[in-house]
Design a protein around this motif. Structure first.
Motif, PDB file in Angstrom:
ATOM      1  N   ALA A 126      76.833-108.524  59.076  1.00 37.19           N
ATOM      2  CA  ALA A 126      75.632-108.492  59.910  1.00 37.19           C
ATOM      3  C   ALA A 126      75.894-108.931  61.341  1.00 37.19           C
ATOM      4  CB  ALA A 126      74.547-109.379  59.295  1.00 37.19           C
ATOM      5  N   LEU A 127      76.808-109.897  61.527  1.00 34.01           N
ATOM      6  CA  LEU A 127      77.049-110.457  62.849  1.00 34.01           C
ATOM      7  C   LEU A 127      78.535-110.449  63.192  1.00 34.01           C
ATOM      8  CD1 LEU A 127      74.797-113.684  62.777  1.00 34.01           C
ATOM      9  CD2 LEU A 127      74.152-111.382  63.520  1.00 34.01           C
ATOM     10  N   VAL A 128      78.816-110.195  64.463  1.00 32.65           N
ATOM     11  CA  VAL A 128      80.153-110.381  65.019  1.00 32.65           C
ATOM     12  C   VAL A 128      80.025-111.539  66.000  1.00 32.65           C
ATOM     13  CG1 VAL A 128      82.033-109.378  66.354  1.00 32.65           C
ATOM     14  CG2 VAL A 128      80.733-107.941  64.757  1.00 32.65           C
ATOM     15  N   ILE A 129      80.626-112.670  65.661  1.00 30.21           N
ATOM     16  CA  ILE A 129      80.433-113.902  66.430  1.00 30.21           C
ATOM     17  C   ILE A 129      81.656-114.161  67.307  1.00 30.21           C
ATOM     18  CG2 ILE A 129      79.924-116.367  66.308  1.00 30.21           C
ATOM     19  CD1 ILE A 129      78.797-115.828  63.462  1.00 30.21           C
ATOM     20  N   ASP A 130      81.452-114.096  68.620  1.00 33.01           N
ATOM     21  CA  ASP A 130      82.557-114.248  69.556  1.00 33.01           C
ATOM     22  C   ASP A 130      82.546-115.635  70.198  1.00 33.01           C
ATOM     23  OD1 ASP A 130      84.831-113.491  70.891  1.00 33.01           O
ATOM     24  OD2 ASP A 130      83.960-111.702  71.793  1.00 33.01           O
ATOM     25  N   ASN A 131      83.645-115.933  70.879  1.00 33.27           N
ATOM     26  CA  ASN A 131      83.836-117.241  71.508  1.00 33.27           C
ATOM     27  C   ASN A 131      83.724-117.111  73.025  1.00 33.27           C
ATOM     28  OD1 ASN A 131      84.665-120.013  71.806  1.00 33.27           O
ATOM     29  ND2 ASN A 131      86.716-119.261  72.318  1.00 33.27           N
ATOM     30  N   SER A 148      84.430-107.339  71.051  1.00 31.43           N
ATOM     31  CA  SER A 148      83.518-107.728  69.971  1.00 31.43           C
ATOM     32  C   SER A 148      82.235-106.901  70.014  1.00 31.43           C
ATOM     33  CB  SER A 148      83.194-109.221  70.044  1.00 31.43           C
ATOM     34  OG  SER A 148      82.544-109.552  71.255  1.00 31.43           O
ATOM     35  N   GLU A 149      81.793-106.538  71.202  1.00 31.52           N
ATOM     36  CA  GLU A 149      80.601-105.695  71.322  1.00 31.52           C
ATOM     37  C   GLU A 149      80.868-104.306  70.760  1.00 31.52           C
ATOM     38  OE1 GLU A 149      79.657-105.858  75.451  1.00 31.52           O
ATOM     39  OE2 GLU A 149      78.846-107.900  75.361  1.00 31.52           O
TER      40      GLU A 149
END
Length: 285
Positions: free
Chosen positions: A221-226, A235-236
């Motif tokens: 569901a989510l791609v969590i970037d730093n 990541s987008e």
């Protein structure tokens, strides 16, 4: 008239002589902190007894920061450098110490493993920093320990408050992929981590394709970037291909506006994660 002019000139010169030491004073601090995580803790438990300056800006990757001449001058005139254990062998840190050439400098390495944004890790860091400050400033050691105990209680309470927010939306049922640098915090938050990935410049096309396939199959569901890793273009793009929502969170207080403390930074991270999760559920069901 000439006497008045001469008197004015003499007065101006005397005033300039008095102000010169102030204008040419060298930058210094009692403590130079390797990150805003350390600065936040020192400021809280020292409570004005020690002046602290942050070396690495909170929005930047610590390993990619280019040391400035002002950093060298500050460290050359400071008493203590407090750094993370992962900073001690970084070239920018070792080069800074060498360039500062401060024989009286005390270097304290805080050996705390894990992501300092996670409450239990943050609490451990507070204890270690309080010990370090007590060794540096023995006259105020008991005071630092007392302040550290108070801060630790506040951290654990904040952690429970934040965890309750995450439990309410059942994040344990939410599959994600995330940046390596955020894995510790994301795991603490309770998300189901399917895979992690490195910095954008370290990712290959084949590696990204593999991540996308794995994430699709798992229903991510989510791609969590730093935030501190720099560009979020990769990541987008992954989130778009997966059919997920991309969100960027920070590993340091001050990375985002109005997040200069750990408490504000963790609240901001959780706000961003919950907003992204809400967006995913509205968009994909």
């Amino acid at each position: 008239m000439k006497g008045k002019i001469l008197a004015s000139i003499i007065t101006a010169l005397l005033l300039a002589a008095l102000l010169l030491p102030l204008s040419c004073s060298r930058p210094s601090a009692d403590v130079v902190a390797g990150s805003s995580l350390i600065t936040d803790i020192v400021q809280d438990i020292a409570d004005g007894k020690l002046e602290v300056r942050t070396l690495i800006p909170p929005g930047m990757c610590p390993g990619h920061y280019d040391v400035k001449p002002s950093d060298v001058e500050t460290l050359a005139n400071s008493k203590v450098l407090i750094i993370h254990n992962w900073q001690q062998n970084m070239k920018n840190i070792t080069g800074l110490i060498e360039a500062a050439d401060n024989p009286d400098l005390i270097i304290k390495v805080i050996d705390v493993k894990g992501n300092w944004m996670a409450p239990l890790v943050q609490a451990e860091a507070v204890d270690k920093i309080a010990q370090a400050l007590g060794e540096i400033d023995q006259g105020n050691s008991a005071y630092y320990q007392e302040k550290a105990a108070t801060r630790t209680q506040a951290i654990l309470a904040k952690g429970e408050e934040v965890k309750n927010r995450l439990r309410e939306v059942k994040v344990e049922e939410v599959k994600v992929i995330c940046a390596d640098m955020q894995a510790g915090f994301v795991k603490w938050a309770g998300f189901d981590i399917v895979a992690t990935y490195g910095r954008p410049e370290d990712l290959s096309v084949a590696g990204v394709e593999k991540l996308v396939v794995e994430a699709k199959d798992a229903g991510v569901a989510l791609v969590i970037d730093n935030l501190q890793s720099g560009t979020t273009a990769t990541s987008e793009a992954m989130a778009k291909d997966i059919g997920a929502i991309q969100v960027t969170i920070s590993n340091f207080p001050g990375g985002f506006e109005d997040t200069e403390t750990w408490e504000k930074a963790i609240d901001k991270n959780v706000d961003l994660l919950l907003q992204a999760l809400t967006q995913y559920r509205e968009q994909y069901g």
